[in-house]
Write a protein that holds these residues in place. Sequence first.
Motif, PDB file in Angstrom:
ATOM      1  N   HIS A   1       0.945  -1.146   0.000  1.00 12.60           N
ATOM      2  CA  HIS A   1       0.062   0.069  -0.095  1.00 12.60           C
ATOM      3  C   HIS A   1       0.827   1.369  -0.024  1.00 12.60           C
ATOM      4  O   HIS A   1       1.939   1.107   0.927  1.00 12.60           O
ATOM      5  CB  HIS A   1      -0.877   0.136   1.107  1.00 12.60           C
ATOM      6  CG  HIS A   1      -1.871   1.020   1.126  1.00 12.60           C
ATOM      7  ND1 HIS A   1      -1.783   2.163   1.672  1.00 12.60           N
ATOM      8  CD2 HIS A   1      -3.287   0.842   0.850  1.00 12.60           C
ATOM      9  CE1 HIS A   1      -2.697   2.888   1.550  1.00 12.60           C
ATOM     10  NE2 HIS A   1      -3.804   2.166   1.078  1.00 12.60           N
TER      11      HIS A   1
ATOM     12  N   VAL B   1      -1.451  -3.581   3.797  1.00 11.26           N
ATOM     13  CA  VAL B   1      -3.035  -3.804   4.453  1.00 11.26           C
ATOM     14  C   VAL B   1      -3.194  -5.005   4.042  1.00 11.26           C
ATOM     15  O   VAL B   1      -2.892  -5.834   3.495  1.00 11.26           O
ATOM     16  CB  VAL B   1      -3.676  -2.885   3.742  1.00 11.26           C
ATOM     17  CG1 VAL B   1      -3.499  -1.281   3.934  1.00 11.26           C
ATOM     18  CG2 VAL B   1      -3.756  -3.267   2.148  1.00 11.26           C
TER      19      VAL B   1
ATOM     20  N   ARG C   1      -8.909  -5.270   3.983  1.00  8.67           N
ATOM     21  CA  ARG C   1      -9.050  -4.087   2.873  1.00  8.67           C
ATOM     22  C   ARG C   1      -9.791  -4.693   1.471  1.00  8.67           C
ATOM     23  O   ARG C   1     -10.480  -3.967   0.660  1.00  8.67           O
ATOM     24  CB  ARG C   1      -7.876  -3.372   2.417  1.00  8.67           C
ATOM     25  CG  ARG C   1      -7.292  -2.632   3.735  1.00  8.67           C
ATOM     26  CD  ARG C   1      -8.221  -1.568   4.489  1.00  8.67           C
ATOM     27  NE  ARG C   1      -7.339  -0.995   5.408  1.00  8.67           N
ATOM     28  CZ  ARG C   1      -6.837   0.118   5.414  1.00  8.67           C
ATOM     29  NH1 ARG C   1      -7.105   0.722   4.191  1.00  8.67           N
ATOM     30  NH2 ARG C   1      -6.395   0.797   6.601  1.00  8.67           N
TER      31      ARG C   1
END
Length: 526
Positions: free
Chosen positions: A457, A463, A500
């Motif tokens: 990320h 993430v 995510r």
Amino acid sequence: MTNSKAAPGIVGPFAGLDVPWLLRMRAEVRRAHPFLIWAPFDAPARRWSYGEFHERVGALAAGLAKRGIRQGDYVLIHLDNCIEAVLSWFACVELGAIAVTTNTRSAAAEIEYFAGHCGAVAAITQPAYAELISAHCKGLRWIAVTSHDAGQTPVQAPSRGDSFDSLFADSADRPRRATDPLAPCSVQYTSGTTSRPKAVLWTHANALWGAKINAAHQDLHASDVHQTYLPLFHTNALAYSMLASLWVGGSCVIQPRFSASRFWPVALEHGCTWTSTIPFCMKALLEHEVPRDHKFRLWGTAVNDPPPFAVFGVKIIGWWGMTETITHGIIGEIDQPNTPMSIGRAAPEYEIRITNDDGTPTGVGETGNLLIKGVPGLSLFAEYLHNEKATRDSFDEHGYFVTGDRITLLDRGYLKFGDRAKDMLKVGGENVAASEIEQVIAVVPGVREAAVVAKKHAMLDEVPVVFIIPQAGVAALPADLHDNVMTACRSALADFKLPREIRFVDEMPRSTLEKVAKAELRKMLE
């Protein structure tokens, strides 16, 4: 620091003994008792008594010697579960050769590396892998091929290699050599992540240690029947199941691999009392009716008394171990209640340390780095073959082996698995354990299995992304499963730990012992 030079006059627990002694002794005192029971999928089971198996090992060892295998040679054993795999292992170590058992899921480049790295002079394999071995292991003098693929008729007869059956000679000519418990015995290659796999070398004393201590930890007896379906090229089936059964003079049922539909019929047919298993297998067994008249008294797996599996009606003890430790450095209690979902307590045969990154002791309720101390060549592996630097670097300044695992310290000395250090995510400066997220998602109804990996990320460094195998499959995915997973995560995890992205899949790439190959999952995110 104490002087590391060994004092004179030390008598080790296996002085004057080796692996051939153990098999020979059992053949003498339990000659007619079943040692191995081969339970193929599509044919009747076949039993080998201790006496018969010992004779066949001698005949194969004599044949290997006639084929030029000498003490100190490395022999590649690239076989799925079968009797030939066990015969080959024992014949090599009786001869004084080193049995190199390799993962049959290995790619061509890995096989080429294994054979070249250890300097293998010969290979024993099966029809499905004969072409692979022949094409990529150029330094071999010869290849021997079994007549079947883990009990099944091969799709086509191999065009390379000699018949495995042609290797046997007269057991009266079985080779004799001086007994040395510290002589090299076998090699297993660890899973490589950021570097080449390391070759874990065991001595004969290591193998005997695994046999004796595993049997003690599991409370095995001569009357026990151990059901084995995990791969024999791995420490779990090799030492926890087969060698431990040999130590006590029990029986070991060997299946080609795990099959949920065949598990209970085989267990009932042979009166199995013990099995070493993994969560993947137990989850699959939840979909099958549990027979009331099974004979199991204990199972061993990753954690103590996992609540979802109480339906089996068997006490389940947890344990932790590595190829490098041969047996369990952490083990659950057999005769006492255990803390559910813990691994167990420190095994009395080892010294365990749980420390913070700065080397200070980890407190109760905190997670730290797991280190273990034993005796190299006895209770710890002898070395990483041909890699002195890796061997040296795997120990800290106090002589403790650095496992790379992180463990949470609980009350009363119980320990809970945290994560592999390499399986920690760094999310915006915060450390996140993939296993913490997985444990939350695993109990969501409709989830069969979950695996969390890091995705790069731009702002947060990494993430979490979760791959989920739905209970009903992707085609019949419940419309609310995604939302239910996220709701469970929001209620149990800090915001920076929330996935995510969720990817639903029907299967995941696997490595040894059906563990999810997370390196392959990470590649899918690139």
